[in-house]
Design an enzyme around this catalytic site. Structure first.
Site: not given
Length: 346
Positions: A51, A53, A78, A87, A157, A178, A212
């Site tokens: 983490h 820290e 945490c 932490c 778009a 496009w 995708l």
């Protein structure tokens, strides 16, 4: 800007470097200050790793200075042991006398417990510094844990005259229209690396056969989600390739086949609450919705969205598929060549 705000601002800057790599954890940055000078800093780089820290403390060369320093962190340390140690325990162990926090962690395992543990060990704790900015940084994380659903980003778009596509039918030779330029396309692929999942409807898959994926930008590919009520899509469509996992929401079956997970829901009821429940169970914190007008309008009409990213191109189609009806005031506007991006927050 106060001293505390200056250093929390730096924490936010550092935390942003973790985007796309730390989910389902939050993005967190930390700096350690001695005599008004930064002597260490770090951020959460990757899920499952140290983490912020820990990285900040490890970067300090003279550990004795920690006993006379202040550690700044954009999110509450945490208090529980997960993939890494707590932490808050490390801060106490290193005898750091003061902790300045941006915002409280909404995750039930933390949610004030880190602050309480520090205070019980006589650590001086200051919290709520640039709280709004810190929460915005982790808006996906906060939405997931407070609303029990992913952060929803709508994206499309549209032309200058308000269309998102020509009128097309399956089986024709007319490909995707496009509307914007290569700069915008690259930016969209960058966005895909930053979110957990991307969603499209069946008709979009049939007409455009999209992958995708984030192939135009370095980073992970999002989980691909498709709404296909009758499981009509064949395996030869690009979204079913092995580049990333796929979730097919349908009314027929529950089945796992290689990288594809079929999840059955009740289409006679509103599918969106059911979809949110599925994605929450899958630990998906954010989704980009890139469907057609029908899919986008369902999210808009149900007021189930958090952010909308809309590109406005200079082209005119005269006729075609109308863009979603969206009467909002943008929060941010940027120009990319002949196209303009407007960002809206709900």
């Amino acid at each position: 800007m106060t001293k505390h705000e200056k250093y929390i601002k730096r924490c936010i800057e550092l935390a942003g470097n973790g985007i796309g790599n730390v989910s389902p954890n939050p993005m967190v940055g930390s700096v350690i200050v001695f005599n008004d000078k930064i002597i260490g800093e770090g951020y959460h780089c990757k899920f499952g790793e140290a983490h912020a820290e820990v990285n900040a403390i490890n970067s300090v060369k003279d550990k004795e200075l920690l006993k006379k320093s202040t550690i700044y962190v954009s999110l509450e340390p945490c208090a529980h042991v997960g993939k890494t140690p707590a932490c808050a325990d490390l801060i106490i162990k290193m005898q750091i006398p003061e902790v300045v926090i941006g915002s409280v962690d909404p995750y039930f395992e933390v949610d004030g417990k880190g602050i309480k543990k520090l205070m019980n060990s006589s650590v001086n704790v200051v919290s709520g510094i640039l709280e709004k900015e810190c929460k915005f940084l982790n808006r996906r994380f906060y939405t997931f844990h407070t609303k029990k659903r992913p952060y929803i980003i709508l994206k499309w778009a549209q032309t200058f005259d308000g269309f998102i596509d020509y009128s097309r039918k399956p089986g024709t030779d007319i490909g995707p229209a496009w509307i914007t330029n290569e700069y915008c396309k690259t930016l969209v692929h960058k966005w895909r690396t930053e979110e957990d999942a991307i969603l499209a409807g069946k008709n979009t898959v049939i007409l455009d056969n999209p992958q995708l994926t984030a192939r135009n930008w370095y980073g992970k590919d999002p989980v691909r989600i498709c709404i296909d009520k009758m499981c009509e899509l064949k395996s030869n469509y690009n979204i079913f390739n092995s580049n990333a996992s796929v979730i097919v929401v349908n009314s027929i079956e529950n089945l796992v086949k290689n990288n594809i997970k079929y999840v059955k829901i009740n289409f006679s009821e509103n599918i969106l609450p059911q979809l949110m429940e599925i994605l929450y169970d899958e630990n998906i914190q954010s989704v980009i919705v890139e469907g057609g007008t029908k899919t986008l309008n369902e999210f808009i009409e149900n007021n189930l969205w958090d952010e909308a990213r809309v590109f406005y191109g200079s082209k005119e189609f005269k006729t075609g598929v109308k863009a979603p009806i969206f009467e909002r005031k943008e929060s941010l506007s940027e120009k990319y060549g002949d196209s303009e991006l407007k960002i809206y927050y709900n």
